[in-house]
Enzyme design. Structure first.
Site, PDB file in Angstrom:
ATOM      1  N   GLU A 130      26.552  31.975  38.964  1.00 17.42           N
ATOM      2  CA  GLU A 130      26.075  32.016  37.571  1.00 17.42           C
ATOM      3  C   GLU A 130      27.045  32.925  36.828  1.00 17.42           C
ATOM      4  O   GLU A 130      26.992  34.147  36.983  1.00 17.42           O
ATOM      5  CB  GLU A 130      24.661  32.605  37.494  1.00 17.42           C
TER       6      GLU A 130
ATOM      7  N   LYS B 127      23.353  43.073  47.039  1.00 21.98           N
ATOM      8  CA  LYS B 127      24.231  44.119  46.507  1.00 21.98           C
ATOM      9  C   LYS B 127      24.065  44.182  44.991  1.00 21.98           C
ATOM     10  O   LYS B 127      24.568  43.339  44.257  1.00 21.98           O
ATOM     11  CB  LYS B 127      25.706  43.829  46.837  1.00 21.98           C
TER      12      LYS B 127
ATOM     13  N   CYS C  23      24.323  36.595  29.278  1.00 23.70           N
ATOM     14  CA  CYS C  23      25.249  35.454  29.351  1.00 23.70           C
ATOM     15  C   CYS C  23      24.796  34.275  28.493  1.00 23.70           C
ATOM     16  O   CYS C  23      25.616  33.472  28.083  1.00 23.70           O
ATOM     17  CB  CYS C  23      25.462  35.025  30.795  1.00 23.70           C
TER      18      CYS C  23
ATOM     19  N   GLU D  83      32.762  35.727  26.251  1.00 19.24           N
ATOM     20  CA  GLU D  83      31.577  36.519  25.911  1.00 19.24           C
ATOM     21  C   GLU D  83      31.930  37.789  25.141  1.00 19.24           C
ATOM     22  O   GLU D  83      32.840  38.518  25.527  1.00 19.24           O
ATOM     23  CB  GLU D  83      30.864  36.935  27.198  1.00 19.24           C
TER      24      GLU D  83
HETATM   25  P1  ADP Z   1      30.620  42.364  35.020  1.00 24.92           P
HETATM   26  O1  ADP Z   1      31.984  42.338  34.429  1.00 24.92           O
HETATM   27  O2  ADP Z   1      29.612  41.719  34.168  1.00 24.92           O
HETATM   28  O3  ADP Z   1      30.211  43.681  35.565  1.00 24.92           O
HETATM   29  P2  ADP Z   1      31.277  41.541  37.656  1.00 24.92           P
HETATM   30  O4  ADP Z   1      31.520  40.156  38.146  1.00 24.92           O
HETATM   31  O5  ADP Z   1      32.401  42.494  37.703  1.00 24.92           O
HETATM   32  O6  ADP Z   1      30.692  41.352  36.209  1.00 24.92           O
HETATM   33  O7  ADP Z   1      30.061  42.205  38.423  1.00 24.92           O
HETATM   34  C1  ADP Z   1      28.929  41.493  38.843  1.00 24.92           C
HETATM   35  C2  ADP Z   1      28.632  41.854  40.278  1.00 24.92           C
HETATM   36  O8  ADP Z   1      29.728  41.410  41.073  1.00 24.92           O
HETATM   37  C3  ADP Z   1      28.479  43.338  40.528  1.00 24.92           C
HETATM   38  O9  ADP Z   1      27.485  43.562  41.501  1.00 24.92           O
HETATM   39  C4  ADP Z   1      29.839  43.721  41.082  1.00 24.92           C
HETATM   40  O10 ADP Z   1      29.804  44.847  41.939  1.00 24.92           O
HETATM   41  C5  ADP Z   1      30.186  42.489  41.879  1.00 24.92           C
HETATM   42  N1  ADP Z   1      31.624  42.318  42.140  1.00 24.92           N
HETATM   43  C6  ADP Z   1      32.667  42.695  41.367  1.00 24.92           C
HETATM   44  N2  ADP Z   1      33.833  42.337  41.957  1.00 24.92           N
HETATM   45  C7  ADP Z   1      33.510  41.724  43.128  1.00 24.92           C
HETATM   46  C8  ADP Z   1      34.255  41.116  44.184  1.00 24.92           C
HETATM   47  N3  ADP Z   1      35.594  41.072  44.167  1.00 24.92           N
HETATM   48  N4  ADP Z   1      33.567  40.562  45.217  1.00 24.92           N
HETATM   49  C9  ADP Z   1      32.230  40.591  45.237  1.00 24.92           C
HETATM   50  N5  ADP Z   1      31.469  41.143  44.278  1.00 24.92           N
HETATM   51  C10 ADP Z   1      32.094  41.701  43.231  1.00 24.92           C
END
Ligand code: ADP
Length: 493
Positions: A256, A181, A290, A396
């Site tokens: 990570e 995903k 990061c 960050e």
């Molecule tokens: P950032 O703030 O750097 O975008 P996120 O953790 O929100 O970091 O996003 C990183 C990845 O995690 C993206 O692919 C996002 O769609 C996914 N993501 C965000 N929230 C969730 C969740 N609750 N469960 C699984 N994946 C998630």
């Protein structure tokens, strides 16, 4: 659904790739170029039914994928690496259009992604078990290293190809299959990989690619009993949610998460070199990395000299549309991923200034910036008088802000460098290597670059401690994230 030509020379559909074909859904999202605001594609996002079908398909595909010999799996991975290199230019253009980073950095990302397929293609052949002695004379233990099963790979938008490559290459080498995903704002480069995977010989169902909403797809991965491992590169908030969710079925997580890297300039450092490296590190992906330098520690009496060099370098930097970059003209940094990101970075800077930090320099955009008004650009900024208890020092920044701290003694700087809740990367610059080594060994982080700004490579494990994550990517350690152990006690006769 017929294949469409979306970008010069690359054929793919902006839709989930499941069991060897692109499938439409009822929900779409508009993907834009962050440098111009121009629409790139309307991407179909996976709904729960598509996501479940993708996982089910990966379950079926794993039965035969794990039966291939490691040599066969390795060869497929090495073919992926070769195809990535062959299609580098076209893929890099797409990556820059979607993510915003300068073209040369996209080329670098594709090389970096290929290096993981190459490395794990070689490493697959070295997966082996062992035989251990049994306390009883007529028995022996056979220790097998087996694939953990189906994996959920969740990746962010800063390295939308390489973060997937690291995970997928290791998992496939181990004999796993999975569902990828990509981040909501950068699904195109992932979807463009589907035909490449297929032509490299990856069987249908082994790598499913489903753009979608993180929380929705994440909870489907958590609830599906056949997903045995979820590997995320993302924020701490998402990491803790996934970890909590995975606990209900005791799934493995590999996380990570965010960093807060100290960049320590020692008193005897070559300042020209250190500042040159700092600028490269900090402008790389416009600070949205990061492992970038988040807190820059300068000896108090070198503060002015460092600022002068730093400002000089930034004045001659080019921050503009990453597609302006060419062999003859180098762009140093592109836009941030979206305008919300600019607002977030600005809030950190404003807040720091309210508490006593000073803007020592702010980049002035030049004529070269195309459509800056529509793009999400943030001017590189040097912030002096930053102290540890400001919010900007605690997490960050994710933007091109050089937060300058000063220190008096080496012991003090080590203590302050370690005094945060993250522990991902650190940098030490100095001339006396024995001092550099002593400092590096006392940093509570997963990786330290001594006089080097980009130490990450496929050959080595990379992973954080504390709130920066669990597990490793890269190296032999990265493979074990996707393996489980079975022991058989055998009679010897
Ligand atoms: P950032 O703030 O750097 O975008 P996120 O953790 O929100 O970091 O996003 C990183 C990845 O995690 C993206 O692919 C996002 O769609 C996914 N993501 C965000 N929230 C969730 C969740 N609750 N469960 C699984 N994946 C998630």
């Amino acid at each position: 659904m017929s294949a469409q030509r979306k970008f010069d020379g690359i054929w793919f559909e902006p839709a989930p790739w499941v069991n060897g074909r692109y499938v439409r859904s009822d929900a779409t999202r508009c993907i834009v170029n962050p440098a111009t605001g121009a629409k790139l594609a309307e991407v179909h996002f996976a709904n729960p039914q598509i996501a479940t079908e993708a996982i089910d398909g990966a379950v079926v595909a794993q039965r035969s994928w794990k039966e291939l010999s490691a040599f066969e799996r390795g060869n497929i991975l090495k073919t992926i690496a070769a195809e990535l290199i062959e299609q580098k230019d076209k893929l890099a253009t797409l990556l820059t259009a979607e993510q915003g980073k300068p073209y040369w950095q996209s080329v670098g990302e594709i090389d970096y992604a290929a290096s993981f397929f190459q490395w794990y293609g070689e490493e697959a052949r070295r997966i082996s078990g062992r035989i251990a002695s049994h306390p009883q004379r007529d028995r022996e233990f056979v220790i097998e290293h087996l694939p953990i099963g189906v994996v959920g790979w969740i990746t962010p938008w800063n390295f939308p190809l390489a973060q997937g490559a690291k995970k997928i290459a290791a998992a496939l080498a181990a004999g796993c299959t999975g569902v990828w995903k990509p981040a909501e704002s950068t699904p195109l480069i992932a979807l463009a990989m589907a035909p490449l995977f297929r032509s490299a010989g990856v069987p249908d169902g082994v790598v499913q690619i489903i753009p979608g909403e993180g929380p929705q797809i994440g909870s489907i991965m958590i609830d599906h009993p056949e997903v045995r491992c979820i590997s995320l590169t993302g924020s701490k908030a998402t990491g803790s949610k996934l970890m909590a969710g995975a606990a209900s079925q005791i799934k493995r997580v590999s996380l990570e998460l965010g960093g807060n890297a100290p960049f320590i300039v020692l008193p005897d450092a070559d300042l020209d070199f250190a500042v040159d490296q700092l600028v490269q590190l900090k402008l790389f992906v416009t600070g949205q990395v990061c492992v970038t330098a988040n807190r820059i520690f300068i000896p108090e009496d070198l503060h002015e000299q460092v600022l002068e060099r730093l400002i000089g370098k930034l004045e001659s930097s080019k921050v503009e549309d990453g597609l302006n970059d060419s062999g003859l003209y180098r762009v140093d940094a592109g836009p941030l991923i979206h305008s919300q990101a600019c607002i977030g970075v600005d809030a950190l800077v404003e807040e720091a200034c309210d508490s006593g930090a000073k803007i020592a320099y702010r980049y002035v955009f030049g004529k070269g910036v195309r459509s800056k008004s529509e793009g999400s650009f943030y001017a590189p900024t040097v912030l002096s008088h930053v102290v540890d208890d400001m919010r900007i020092s605690k997490g960050e920044i994710f933007g091109p802000v050089f937060a300058i701290h000063t220190y008096r003694t080496v012991d003090e700087v080590i203590q302050r460098a370690n005094g945060v809740s993250q522990g991902l990367a650190g940098y030490v610059y100095g001339t006396d290597l024995s001092v550099c080594r002593r400092v590096a060994r006392r940093l509570d982080v997963g990786i330290v670059g001594v006089n080097e700004w980009r130490p990450l490579k496929a050959e080595i494990p990379f992973g954080g401690i504390k709130e920066s994550g669990i597990g490793s990517e890269g190296g032999t350690e990265g493979l074990s994230e996707y393996m489980r152990v079975r022991v058989i006690s055998f009679p010897t006769d």
